[in-house]
Design an enzyme around this catalytic site. Structure first.
Site, PDB file in Angstrom:
ATOM      1  N   ASP A 133     -49.998  23.828  -8.852  1.00 58.35           N
ATOM      2  CA  ASP A 133     -50.652  24.951  -8.431  1.00 58.35           C
ATOM      3  C   ASP A 133     -49.828  25.999  -7.872  1.00 58.35           C
ATOM      4  OD1 ASP A 133     -52.766  26.597  -7.125  1.00 58.35           O
ATOM      5  OD2 ASP A 133     -53.443  25.087  -5.957  1.00 58.35           O
ATOM      6  N   ASP A 191     -61.100  29.814  -7.180  1.00 64.01           N
ATOM      7  CA  ASP A 191     -61.817  28.432  -6.685  1.00 64.01           C
ATOM      8  C   ASP A 191     -63.431  28.618  -6.758  1.00 64.01           C
ATOM      9  OD1 ASP A 191     -59.430  27.802  -6.087  1.00 64.01           O
ATOM     10  OD2 ASP A 191     -59.722  26.806  -4.268  1.00 64.01           O
TER      11      ASP A 191
HETATM   12  C1  GAL Z   1     -56.210  25.790  -4.506  1.00 63.55           C
HETATM   13  C2  GAL Z   1     -56.766  25.347  -5.717  1.00 63.55           C
HETATM   14  C3  GAL Z   1     -57.755  24.412  -5.457  1.00 63.55           C
HETATM   15  C4  GAL Z   1     -57.111  23.176  -4.556  1.00 63.55           C
HETATM   16  C5  GAL Z   1     -56.224  23.813  -3.338  1.00 63.55           C
HETATM   17  C6  GAL Z   1     -55.503  22.779  -2.643  1.00 63.55           C
HETATM   18  O1  GAL Z   1     -55.191  26.914  -4.758  1.00 63.55           O
HETATM   19  O2  GAL Z   1     -57.368  26.293  -6.482  1.00 63.55           O
HETATM   20  O3  GAL Z   1     -58.507  23.599  -6.459  1.00 63.55           O
HETATM   21  O4  GAL Z   1     -56.096  22.657  -5.297  1.00 63.55           O
HETATM   22  O5  GAL Z   1     -55.384  24.784  -3.947  1.00 63.55           O
HETATM   23  O6  GAL Z   1     -54.756  23.336  -1.643  1.00 63.55           O
END
Ligand code: GAL
Length: 739
Positions: free
Chosen positions: A493, A559
């Protein structure tokens, strides 16, 4: 059961209309003071910002942190009425999180604020709509009101950027699609349904009377049955005199039935309506049926972990005809393990038998370079547990995946998202788990023994989105550590990498690729197959180069959250990516928002049953990875059935690996279609507020007029497609296969 209660003070006469208000600018200040939320606060010295652009382009370049926007608006006086219309407030998108107040009263928010003791959670790519009920005492009818939007920007650009903000009167249906909290649902008529242990559905219908003049009449509850088109009376109350402030509740229990709608009426007027959860998936037969994909890709010498997914009465005995050298099958749980050294296609027959019969299925191990030949299916901790995930919670969902029988339909990945990391590496630089994960290697071994796979999460930056340790500068150590734990899936990520990227002069494609290519090279050196899932929200059209960095999946959007708006915006915008999908190359519009979700504070998904059918149908057509986002140990029968329809899942797991494209649009109706091994899979969706009858435009879509059609949710042949009209409910769909 029915009761009449007295509860209200404020009662009105007629609800009147208001004009839609639109705002391009708002007063703005960085920082935060609770005083700034109040109506009386003097913001005349504040400057004005344009709501169509982030604050970074308006003099606050690179400002990260909190800020407040204020919008003053007038509401008309209510003539002869104490109750105004309900208000719908549209804010557009906000980078990253928001909390919204009207005259100092909190009405809803999205994302997270570290400053409030939470964590910074970004919802930058999601439209905000909030509602305030017309009789909310916070509203000042006939006077001035202040809408205050408190924003938290975690990183990169920040603020409101998708204006104008609008405020207008709305209907109950609009309110149902908001993604903020609601003003006060205790002030409205409503019907709420829940599943009882034996599978029956209990609905509580509550009517709240707020008009000044009392009225005499009966409350009637009607059930409109979709299949038969008939409306039957479920209940009629005694004659009642409803006076201002009275509340009337009645509860009813429905047997499991097809789609139906409960309508509450009083004096010929519809007060509330709801579609209770309805199950379409037929009951699986007692004889073994082998579900799941037809292929399994594995690299030469890498461990094979595959459980034969078979529905039917247990216990079952499993075997495989023609199993290649190096593999073995556990006859008791159907788990195939071992490895194959030589490249090639290995055709086998999977078998499962019980007292009732035997199921067989032709299956192929494809030993070569490509893995994830069909979209990964499993679970991820984020949408339910957020940063509160623990090893016990992960085990509970994994166990429930087996006990409830989801593994009989091919669900297999158990992916731990953010918040497993310790805050410090050991002396040698090795990443450690925190105290919530006392034995991650043990967890991996246990999952593998049961034919499940383990996924993990990290960031190419110094920190993850939840501010845990990232892999920057430790890529090799981390990949080796994960491999030693038995990790089979990595979600990588972007988050903390934004800092590295922002400091660059050149922000070309090669810079988006760089951190992902680095990790992929190291993953390939490990002695096990690790599905590589990129998470950077679709930047720089990741679908054009995801395969180039040897990834199997890539997130195409920000998200998702459990509202119709979010589902619609994300799901129905996947219109350009289909050309890039292929076996081992999957576009990922984010995880499933079914069952009990909540990012740490669980609640039932706010999607209606119709919207949930749309969600799963669309994700299957899009060949998206399917990652269940709820606590499986609390999964109800409706959700289980939504996720265990073999014909629907086969659209997702189809061996051709195509992704559906939007092929037709007529107002609110959209048709999405893809080729599958044995025909065309077609989704007919209704994005509008009213149900619509649709005939498939076979000619325009280049389809044979003689095609026969099958309803995949109901597993039913419908005959010649040309003769069929589909009554598609609001936000609902039909998922069909044409041959
Ligand atoms: C976001 C991601 C989510 C989750 C989250 C965790 O950026 O899109 O799916 O993984 O971080 O902190």
């Amino acid at each position: 059961m029915a009761t009449v209660l007295l509860i209200f003070a404020a009662c009105g006469r007629e609800v009147q209309e208001i004009e839609k208000m639109s705002f391009d600018f708002a007063k703005f200040s960085t920082g935060y003071d609770p005083e700034w939320l109040s109506t009386g606060f003097d913001d005349s010295a504040w400057e004005e910002l344009n709501l169509r652009e982030t604050w970074d382009t308006q003099g606050y370049d690179k400002y990260d942190g909190e800020a407040v926007y204020r919008i003053r608006f007038d509401l008309p006086a209510l003539s002869g009425s104490d109750r105004g219309p309900d208000l719908l407030i549209y804010l557009g998108k906000i980078d990253d999180a928001d909390k919204v107040y009207v005259n100092g009263k909190y009405i809803g928010g999205n994302g997270g604020f570290k400053g409030d003791g939470g964590s910074d959670i970004s919802f930058w790519d999601i439209d905000r709509t909030y509602a305030v009920y017309g009789n909310d005492p916070a509203l000042n009818w006939g006077g001035s009101n202040v809408l205050a939007i408190r924003v938290n920007d975690k990183e990169l650009e920040g603020g409101m950027y998708d204006g104008p903000v609008t405020i207008e009167a709305c209907t109950e249906k609009d309110i149902a699609s908001t993604n903020g909290l609601l003003g006060d649902p205790a002030k409205r008529h409503h019907i709420a349904c829940q599943e009882l242990p034996g599978g029956k559905i209990r609905c509580d219908a509550t009517v709240r009377y707020y008009l000044r003049e009392p009225a005499k009449g009966r409350i009637t509850l009607l059930l409109k049955d979709d299949e038969t088109g008939k409306t039957k009376k479920l209940f009629k109350s005694e004659p009642l005199e409803l006076s201002c402030g009275s509340e009337y509740t009645t509860s009813l229990t429905l047997d499991e039935a097809g789609r139906a709608e409960i309508i509450a009426m009083f004096k010929g007027k519809v007060l509330a309506r709801i579609v209770p959860p309805y199950i379409l998936t037929p009951k699986a037969p007692a004889e073994p049926v082998i579900n799941g994909p037809k292929v399994y890709g594995v690299r030469p010498g890498s461990p094979v972990i595959f459980k034969i997914p078979a529905s039917g009465d247990k216990p079952m005995a499993y075997s495989v005809e023609g199993l290649p050298k190096g593999l073995e099958v556990n006859p008791d749980n159907g788990v195939i393990s071992g490895s194959i050294l030589m490249e090639g296609n290995y055709d086998v027959t999977l078998k499962a038998s019980n007292g009732k019969g035997e199921g067989r299925k032709a299956f192929r191990f494809v030993v070569g370079d490509a893995i994830a030949l069909t979209p990964p299916m499993g679970w991820n901790s984020w949408n339910c547990w957020g940063l509160t995930v623990t090893q016990d919670k992960v085990m509970a969902s994994a166990k429930a995946m087996m006990d409830k029988g989801l593994t009989d339909y091919g669900w297999s990945y158990i992916n731990i998202d953010d918040a497993w990391e310790a805050d410090r590496r050991d002396k040698s630089g090795k990443i450690l788990t925190n105290e919530k994960f006392p034995d991650i290697k043990g967890l991996g071994d246990w999952l593998h023994y049961n034919g499940l796979k383990m996924g993990i999460y990290s960031s190419p930056g110094d920190e993850t989105c939840g501010h845990y340790l990232g892999s920057l500068g430790h890529e090799r150590e981390d990949a080796e550590t994960w491999a030693s734990w038995g990790v089979d899936y990595l979600k990588y990520d972007w988050c903390g990498y934004g800092k590295v990227f922002n400091a660059l002069d050149n922000k070309g494609r090669e810079e988006y690729i760089r951190p992902y290519a680095l990790m992929s090279k190291i993953l390939r050196e490990q002695k096990r197959d690790i599905v590589y899932s990129l998470c950077q929200y679709g930047m720089d059209n990741v679908w054009e180069w995801g395969a180039e960095v040897d990834a199997q999946c890539w997130r195409t959007t920000g998200d998702i959250t459990d509202t119709w708006n979010s589902l619609k915006e994300i799901g129905f915008s996947q219109t350009v990516q289909h050309e890039y999908a292929a076996p081992g190359r999957w576009n990922d519009p984010d995880m499933l928002i079914v069952g009990k979700v909540g990012w740490g504070a669980l609640h039932d998904s706010r999607l209606t049953p119709d919207e949930l059918y749309t969600h799963i149908s669309l994700w299957c057509l899009l060949s998206s990875p399917l990652l269940i986002g709820c606590d499986i140990s609390q999964m109800d029968r409706f959700t289980f059935n939504l996720l265990s329809n073999p014909e629907v899942l086969a659209v997702n797991q189809d061996v051709l690996g195509k992704q559906a494209a939007k092929v037709w649009e007529d107002g609110d109706i959209q048709i999405w279609m893809k080729d599958v091994e044995d025909g065309k899979a077609i989704g007919v969706f209704n994005l509008g507020r009213d149900s619509r009858s649709v005939t498939i435009p076979l000619k325009e879509l280049g389809l044979d007029e003689k095609s026969s059609v099958r309803d995949l949710w109901r597993c039913r042949e419908l005959g010649r497609c040309a003769k069929k009209t589909f009554e598609v409910p609001s936000h609902g769909c039909f998922l069909l296969k044409l041959k």
